[in-house]
Design a protein around this motif. Structure first.
Motif, PDB file in Angstrom:
ATOM      1  N   GLN A 129       0.824  -1.218   0.000  1.00  8.96           N
ATOM      2  CA  GLN A 129       0.000   0.000   0.000  1.00  8.96           C
ATOM      3  C   GLN A 129       0.858   1.268   0.000  1.00  8.96           C
ATOM      4  N   VAL A 130       1.977   1.235   0.728  1.00  8.81           N
ATOM      5  CA  VAL A 130       2.860   2.402   0.778  1.00  8.81           C
ATOM      6  C   VAL A 130       3.428   2.696  -0.610  1.00  8.81           C
ATOM      7  N   SER A 131       3.841   1.640  -1.335  1.00  8.60           N
ATOM      8  CA  SER A 131       4.395   1.813  -2.673  1.00  8.60           C
ATOM      9  C   SER A 131       3.346   2.350  -3.636  1.00  8.60           C
ATOM     10  N   ILE A 132       2.115   1.831  -3.552  1.00  5.24           N
ATOM     11  CA  ILE A 132       1.036   2.296  -4.435  1.00  5.24           C
ATOM     12  C   ILE A 132       0.744   3.776  -4.179  1.00  5.24           C
ATOM     13  N   PHE A 133       0.667   4.151  -2.906  1.00  2.92           N
ATOM     14  CA  PHE A 133       0.433   5.567  -2.564  1.00  2.92           C
ATOM     15  C   PHE A 133       1.580   6.436  -3.078  1.00  2.92           C
ATOM     16  N   SER A 134       2.813   5.943  -2.933  1.00  2.00           N
ATOM     17  CA  SER A 134       3.986   6.704  -3.381  1.00  2.00           C
ATOM     18  C   SER A 134       3.986   6.861  -4.900  1.00  2.00           C
ATOM     19  N   ILE A 135       3.553   5.809  -5.622  1.00  3.38           N
ATOM     20  CA  ILE A 135       3.480   5.883  -7.082  1.00  3.38           C
ATOM     21  C   ILE A 135       2.466   6.941  -7.514  1.00  3.38           C
ATOM     22  N   VAL A 136       1.298   6.951  -6.841  1.00  5.05           N
ATOM     23  CA  VAL A 136       0.262   7.949  -7.158  1.00  5.05           C
ATOM     24  C   VAL A 136       0.799   9.362  -6.912  1.00  5.05           C
ATOM     25  N   MET A 137       1.478   9.562  -5.775  1.00  5.94           N
ATOM     26  CA  MET A 137       2.046  10.865  -5.463  1.00  5.94           C
ATOM     27  C   MET A 137       3.115  11.254  -6.488  1.00  5.94           C
ATOM     28  N   TYR A 138       3.950  10.283  -6.853  1.00  2.00           N
ATOM     29  CA  TYR A 138       5.011  10.536  -7.840  1.00  2.00           C
ATOM     30  C   TYR A 138       4.429  10.980  -9.184  1.00  2.00           C
ATOM     31  N   VAL A 139       3.365  10.309  -9.632  1.00  2.00           N
ATOM     32  CA  VAL A 139       2.740  10.658 -10.908  1.00  2.00           C
ATOM     33  C   VAL A 139       2.136  12.061 -10.840  1.00  2.00           C
ATOM     34  N   LEU A 140       1.444  12.376  -9.740  1.00  2.00           N
ATOM     35  CA  LEU A 140       0.848  13.713  -9.577  1.00  2.00           C
ATOM     36  C   LEU A 140       1.932  14.788  -9.566  1.00  2.00           C
ATOM     37  N   GLU A 141       2.998  14.534  -8.803  1.00  2.00           N
ATOM     38  CA  GLU A 141       4.104  15.495  -8.736  1.00  2.00           C
ATOM     39  C   GLU A 141       4.760  15.678 -10.106  1.00  2.00           C
ATOM     40  N   SER A 142       4.914  14.576 -10.836  1.00  2.00           N
ATOM     41  CA  SER A 142       5.525  14.647 -12.165  1.00  2.00           C
ATOM     42  C   SER A 142       4.674  15.491 -13.111  1.00  2.00           C
ATOM     43  N   LEU A 143       3.374  15.294 -13.072  1.00  2.00           N
ATOM     44  CA  LEU A 143       2.471  16.076 -13.934  1.00  2.00           C
ATOM     45  C   LEU A 143       2.535  17.563 -13.581  1.00  2.00           C
ATOM     46  N   ILE A 144       2.591  17.856 -12.277  1.00  2.00           N
ATOM     47  CA  ILE A 144       2.677  19.260 -11.843  1.00  2.00           C
ATOM     48  C   ILE A 144       3.979  19.887 -12.329  1.00  2.00           C
ATOM     49  N   ILE A 145       5.092  19.149 -12.193  1.00  2.00           N
ATOM     50  CA  ILE A 145       6.391  19.679 -12.619  1.00  2.00           C
ATOM     51  C   ILE A 145       6.418  19.907 -14.129  1.00  2.00           C
ATOM     52  N   ILE A 146       5.853  18.970 -14.888  1.00  2.00           N
ATOM     53  CA  ILE A 146       5.808  19.119 -16.346  1.00  2.00           C
ATOM     54  C   ILE A 146       4.975  20.341 -16.738  1.00  2.00           C
ATOM     55  N   ILE A 147       3.832  20.531 -16.056  1.00  2.00           N
ATOM     56  CA  ILE A 147       2.985  21.705 -16.332  1.00  2.00           C
ATOM     57  C   ILE A 147       3.714  22.985 -15.939  1.00  2.00           C
ATOM     58  N   GLN A 148       4.348  22.980 -14.758  1.00  2.00           N
ATOM     59  CA  GLN A 148       5.089  24.160 -14.291  1.00  2.00           C
ATOM     60  C   GLN A 148       6.201  24.545 -15.268  1.00  2.00           C
ATOM     61  N   SER A 149       7.015  23.562 -15.647  1.00  2.00           N
ATOM     62  CA  SER A 149       8.150  23.849 -16.528  1.00  2.00           C
ATOM     63  C   SER A 149       7.684  24.254 -17.921  1.00  2.00           C
ATOM     64  N   GLY A 150       6.629  23.586 -18.425  1.00  2.00           N
ATOM     65  CA  GLY A 150       6.085  23.964 -19.730  1.00  2.00           C
ATOM     66  C   GLY A 150       5.521  25.373 -19.719  1.00  2.00           C
ATOM     67  N   LEU A 151       4.827  25.720 -18.619  1.00  2.00           N
ATOM     68  CA  LEU A 151       4.268  27.069 -18.487  1.00  2.00           C
ATOM     69  C   LEU A 151       5.376  28.117 -18.411  1.00  2.00           C
ATOM     70  N   THR A 152       6.449  27.808 -17.674  1.00  2.00           N
ATOM     71  CA  THR A 152       7.587  28.734 -17.557  1.00  2.00           C
ATOM     72  C   THR A 152       8.200  29.018 -18.920  1.00  2.00           C
ATOM     73  N   VAL A 153       8.477  27.963 -19.672  1.00  2.00           N
ATOM     74  CA  VAL A 153       9.087  28.130 -20.994  1.00  2.00           C
ATOM     75  C   VAL A 153       8.149  28.898 -21.922  1.00  2.00           C
ATOM     76  N   ALA A 154       6.852  28.559 -21.911  1.00  2.00           N
ATOM     77  CA  ALA A 154       5.890  29.209 -22.803  1.00  2.00           C
ATOM     78  C   ALA A 154       5.746  30.703 -22.492  1.00  2.00           C
ATOM     79  N   VAL A 155       5.620  31.032 -21.197  1.00  2.00           N
ATOM     80  CA  VAL A 155       5.441  32.435 -20.792  1.00  2.00           C
ATOM     81  C   VAL A 155       6.677  33.259 -21.111  1.00  2.00           C
ATOM     82  N   LEU A 156       7.850  32.749 -20.772  1.00  2.00           N
ATOM     83  CA  LEU A 156       9.074  33.517 -21.001  1.00  2.00           C
ATOM     84  C   LEU A 156       9.429  33.586 -22.485  1.00  2.00           C
ATOM     85  N   PHE A 157       9.093  32.532 -23.237  1.00  2.00           N
ATOM     86  CA  PHE A 157       9.317  32.574 -24.683  1.00  2.00           C
ATOM     87  C   PHE A 157       8.407  33.630 -25.323  1.00  2.00           C
TER      88      PHE A 157
END
Length: 293
Positions: A5-33
């Motif tokens: 259960q700990v691993s499954i919860f960690s995987i879900v958190m990892y995926v959510l964090e990854s999506l947030i980071i991808i959105i954040q970095s994509g938004l940064t590049v798009a806005v500054l470009f």
């Protein structure tokens, strides 16, 4: 591999964090470009931030491909993705350290000739520093490339006895040199970051004490304390990220298999918070975030 259960919860958190980071970095590049297209210029901080956004975007994609790819494929097949992840990670460390150096040069009140020279030259140096980060990151991943080549060589030499001189030497190089060289590759930019942050904090604390002594108005005092709190947050999360990366490389404190996803969730949770603080420090990105959210 059976997941608890700990691993499954960690995987879900990892995926959510990854999506947030991808959105954040994509938004940064798009806005500054878009900012660059509109005004045909970028400030030194925005140059570093757009480089950081690109590196974070590629870093997170490489991390997800490697982590989930190893479920269906052997690790040796995905070693090139692992090298890309390490390259982007070291590049991120260098860019973050140079961001700290830039703020230290521009904001600190030290009177030493070196700081005067930096204040005068830092604007012209930023493009060259970004180029230097690319070169330094390329040099830093050479031990990892050698390590994976050794591992592939060991697979081809599987028919030889385990105590073969060649196999023993290859394993000795991998164990004794690969890990320490990796830590050095991450440690040098972190030390640069650490020195810059400490110098900047000392300068701000000294200036804050002077304002307090001369009874400066409350708004200036409040602004100064806010900057110090932001620096403290920046320092804590980036340092935690560095220590977590080092622990994951060493891998002797805990069982890497059972705690792998927990470690990944912690690492990228810290990246997510750290990158959010970077975005909020830039007026252009902060304005866009307020408008959108």
């Amino acid at each position: 591999m059976v997941l608890n259960q700990v691993s499954i919860f960690s995987i879900v958190m990892y995926v959510l964090e990854s999506l947030i980071i991808i959105i954040q970095s994509g938004l940064t590049v798009a806005v500054l470009f878009r900012e660059w297209m509109n005004f045909q210029r970028l400030s030194p901080v925005e140059m570093i931030l757009i480089s950081l956004g690109t590196s974070h975007f590629c870093l997170q994609l490489a991390s997800m491909i490697y982590n989930f790819g190893t479920f269906s494929r052997p690790v040796q097949v995905l070693w090139k993705i692992s090298v890309i992840w390490e390259f982007m990670n070291i590049l991120t460390f260098w860019l973050t350290s140079f961001l700290a150096v830039f703020y230290c040069a521009k904001v600190s009140s030290f009177t030493h000739p070196i700081f005067h020279w930096l204040k005068w030259k830092i604007l012209k140096l930023i493009p060259w520093l970004i180029l230097c980060t690319l070169i330094a990151s390329c040099l830093s991943i050479i031990p990892s490339i050698v390590k994976y080549q050794i591992q592939n060589e060991l697979i081809t030499l599987d028919h030889l006895p385990r105590n073969s001189t060649l196999i023993v030497r290859l394993k000795m190089f991998e164990q004794r040199f690969s890990g320490p060289l990796k830590v050095i590759g991450f440690g040098i930019p972190f030390l640069v970051f650490l020195v810059a942050i400490i110098l900047l904090t000392v300068s701000l604390v000294r200036h804050w004490g002077q304002m307090k002594e001369y009874n400066t108005n409350n708004s200036s005092m409040k602004a100064q304390s806010t900057v110090l709190r932001s620096l403290a947050t920046f320092f804590v999360f980036f340092t935690s990220y560095f220590l977590t990366i080092v622990v994951s490389f060493i891998g002797t404190i805990f069982d890497k298999k059972s705690w792998f996803w927990v470690c990944e969730a912690v690492i990228y949770g810290l990246v997510c918070i750290h990158y959010t603080s970077l975005m909020m420090s830039n007026p252009t990105l902060k304005k866009v975030l307020k408008m959108q959210f």
